[in-house]
Each structure stands twice: as structure tokens, then as C-alpha cells.
Design a protein around this motif. Structure first.
Motif, PDB file in Angstrom:
ATOM      1  N   ASP A  23       0.818  -1.198   0.000  1.00 43.56           N
ATOM      2  CA  ASP A  23       0.000   0.000   0.000  1.00 43.56           C
ATOM      3  C   ASP A  23       0.864   1.266   0.000  1.00 43.56           C
ATOM      4  OD1 ASP A  23      -2.612   0.751  -0.217  1.00 43.56           O
ATOM      5  OD2 ASP A  23      -2.912   1.031   1.937  1.00 43.56           O
ATOM      6  N   GLY A  24       1.929   1.257  -0.782  1.00 40.82           N
ATOM      7  CA  GLY A  24       2.794   2.425  -0.876  1.00 40.82           C
ATOM      8  C   GLY A  24       3.845   2.512   0.217  1.00 40.82           C
ATOM      9  N   ALA A  25       3.812   1.585   1.165  1.00 38.55           N
ATOM     10  CA  ALA A  25       4.807   1.587   2.233  1.00 38.55           C
ATOM     11  C   ALA A  25       5.745   0.398   2.061  1.00 38.55           C
ATOM     12  CB  ALA A  25       4.118   1.499   3.589  1.00 38.55           C
ATOM     13  N   GLN A  26       6.915   0.498   2.663  1.00 39.55           N
ATOM     14  CA  GLN A  26       7.873  -0.609   2.675  1.00 39.55           C
ATOM     15  C   GLN A  26       7.888  -1.174   4.090  1.00 39.55           C
ATOM     16  OE1 GLN A  26      10.181  -1.440  -0.024  1.00 39.55           O
ATOM     17  NE2 GLN A  26       8.778  -0.221  -1.241  1.00 39.55           N
ATOM     18  N   ILE A  27       7.535  -2.442   4.201  1.00 38.88           N
ATOM     19  CA  ILE A  27       7.479  -3.055   5.520  1.00 38.88           C
ATOM     20  C   ILE A  27       8.419  -4.256   5.560  1.00 38.88           C
ATOM     21  CG2 ILE A  27       6.005  -4.247   7.192  1.00 38.88           C
ATOM     22  CD1 ILE A  27       3.722  -2.490   6.289  1.00 38.88           C
ATOM     23  N   ALA A  28       9.248  -4.294   6.598  1.00 36.68           N
ATOM     24  CA  ALA A  28      10.181  -5.412   6.791  1.00 36.68           C
ATOM     25  C   ALA A  28       9.511  -6.456   7.677  1.00 36.68           C
ATOM     26  CB  ALA A  28      11.467  -4.911   7.443  1.00 36.68           C
ATOM     27  N   VAL A  29       9.453  -7.688   7.169  1.00 34.30           N
ATOM     28  CA  VAL A  29       8.887  -8.789   7.945  1.00 34.30           C
ATOM     29  C   VAL A  29      10.020  -9.735   8.319  1.00 34.30           C
ATOM     30  CG1 VAL A  29       7.229 -10.690   7.992  1.00 34.30           C
ATOM     31  CG2 VAL A  29       6.691  -8.581   6.730  1.00 34.30           C
ATOM     32  N   PHE A  30      10.117 -10.054   9.601  1.00 39.12           N
ATOM     33  CA  PHE A  30      11.158 -10.935  10.114  1.00 39.12           C
ATOM     34  C   PHE A  30      10.517 -12.241  10.556  1.00 39.12           C
ATOM     35  CE2 PHE A  30      12.678  -6.676  10.445  1.00 39.12           C
ATOM     36  CZ  PHE A  30      14.007  -6.757  10.076  1.00 39.12           C
ATOM     37  N   ARG A  31      11.181 -13.343  10.215  1.00 41.92           N
ATOM     38  CA  ARG A  31      10.711 -14.667  10.629  1.00 41.92           C
ATOM     39  C   ARG A  31      11.678 -15.168  11.695  1.00 41.92           C
ATOM     40  NH1 ARG A  31      10.182 -19.838   6.582  1.00 41.92           N
ATOM     41  NH2 ARG A  31       8.830 -21.136   7.877  1.00 41.92           N
ATOM     42  N   LEU A  32      11.220 -15.150  12.920  1.00 42.28           N
ATOM     43  CA  LEU A  32      12.096 -15.534  14.025  1.00 42.28           C
ATOM     44  C   LEU A  32      12.347 -17.041  14.004  1.00 42.28           C
ATOM     45  CD1 LEU A  32      10.669 -13.350  16.924  1.00 42.28           C
ATOM     46  CD2 LEU A  32      12.059 -12.706  14.948  1.00 42.28           C
ATOM     47  N   ARG A  33      13.344 -17.461  14.767  1.00 37.96           N
ATOM     48  CA  ARG A  33      13.722 -18.879  14.745  1.00 37.96           C
ATOM     49  C   ARG A  33      12.638 -19.778  15.305  1.00 37.96           C
ATOM     50  NH1 ARG A  33      18.214 -19.577  12.408  1.00 37.96           N
ATOM     51  NH2 ARG A  33      19.647 -17.850  12.259  1.00 37.96           N
TER      52      ARG A  33
END
Ligand code: FES
Length: 104
Positions: A23-33
Motif C-alpha cells: 500500500d505504498g509503504a515498505q514493511i520489513a517482515v522478520f521470521r524468528l527462529r
């Protein structure tokens, strides 16, 4: 706002992060261990570093440019809380990453 599906959880190796355009934003998604996810703004508020490329553990991500670190749950800078990024509710359903764009 309703949840937005940004991609498949398989796109993120365990222990790493990826940036998604939402939606026009940059979002960082992290996958934890442990397999759980965290989502924060992908652009470092210091000088625009790519947070998804930073080293992360189950608690924080360290910006790859100058080393400021941010709590993955709250988005608040770990040392001193001088800066913060927004964090977002994120979940997986049927392998799809769902982000709620209303910041936590
Ligand atoms: S741009 Fe992230 S610490 Fe400088």
C-alpha cells in the motif's frame, strides 16, 4: 483497515527478514527462529538504511548501515529510544503473511 496479504511465509528463511511493498509503504517482515513473525517499517529512521537486511535475533534488528538497533515488537530503538519505527500486527494463515497496517 483490514489485513493485507503481502506474500508467502516461505519467502523468508528462518532467522531472516524481507521487505514487502504494501500500500505504498515498505514493511520489513522478520521470521524468528521459533517461526513467529514481526513486522516493522523497512526504512531506518536514521538515514534510510534497509532494516530487512540487518542482523536480527528474536528481539531486535540492527540496521546494516550505522548499527542502530530496534526492538522488533515495539519498533523502539534499543539504546536510548531516540528513534523508532512503526511496528505492525502480523500473522500467518494458510502460509500467507497477513499484516494489519494500523501500527501497534
Ligand atoms: S541508516 Fe540505519 S543506522 Fe544509520
Amino acid at each position: 483497515m483490514t489485513d493485507v496479504i503481502v506474500g508467502s511465509v516461505d519467502e523468508i528463511p528462518l532467522g531472516e527478514g524481507r521487505t514487502f511493498a504494501v500500500d505504498g509503504a515498505q514493511i520489513a517482515v522478520f521470521r524468528l527462529r521459533d517461526g513467529s513473525l514481526r513486522a516493522v517499517d523497512a526504512v531506518c529512521p536514521h538515514k534510510g538504511g534497509p532494516l530487512a537486511d540487518g542482523l536480527s535475533d528474536d528481539r531486535v534488528v540492527v540496521c546494516p548501515l550505522h548499527g542502530h538497533s530496534f526492538d522488533l515488537s515495539s519498533g523502539v530503538e534499543s539504546a536510548g529510544a531516540a528513534m523508532s519505527v512503526r511496528s505492525y500486527p502480523v500473522a500467518v494463515s494458510d502460509g500467507a503473511i497477513r499484516i494489519n497496517l494500523r501500527p501497534v
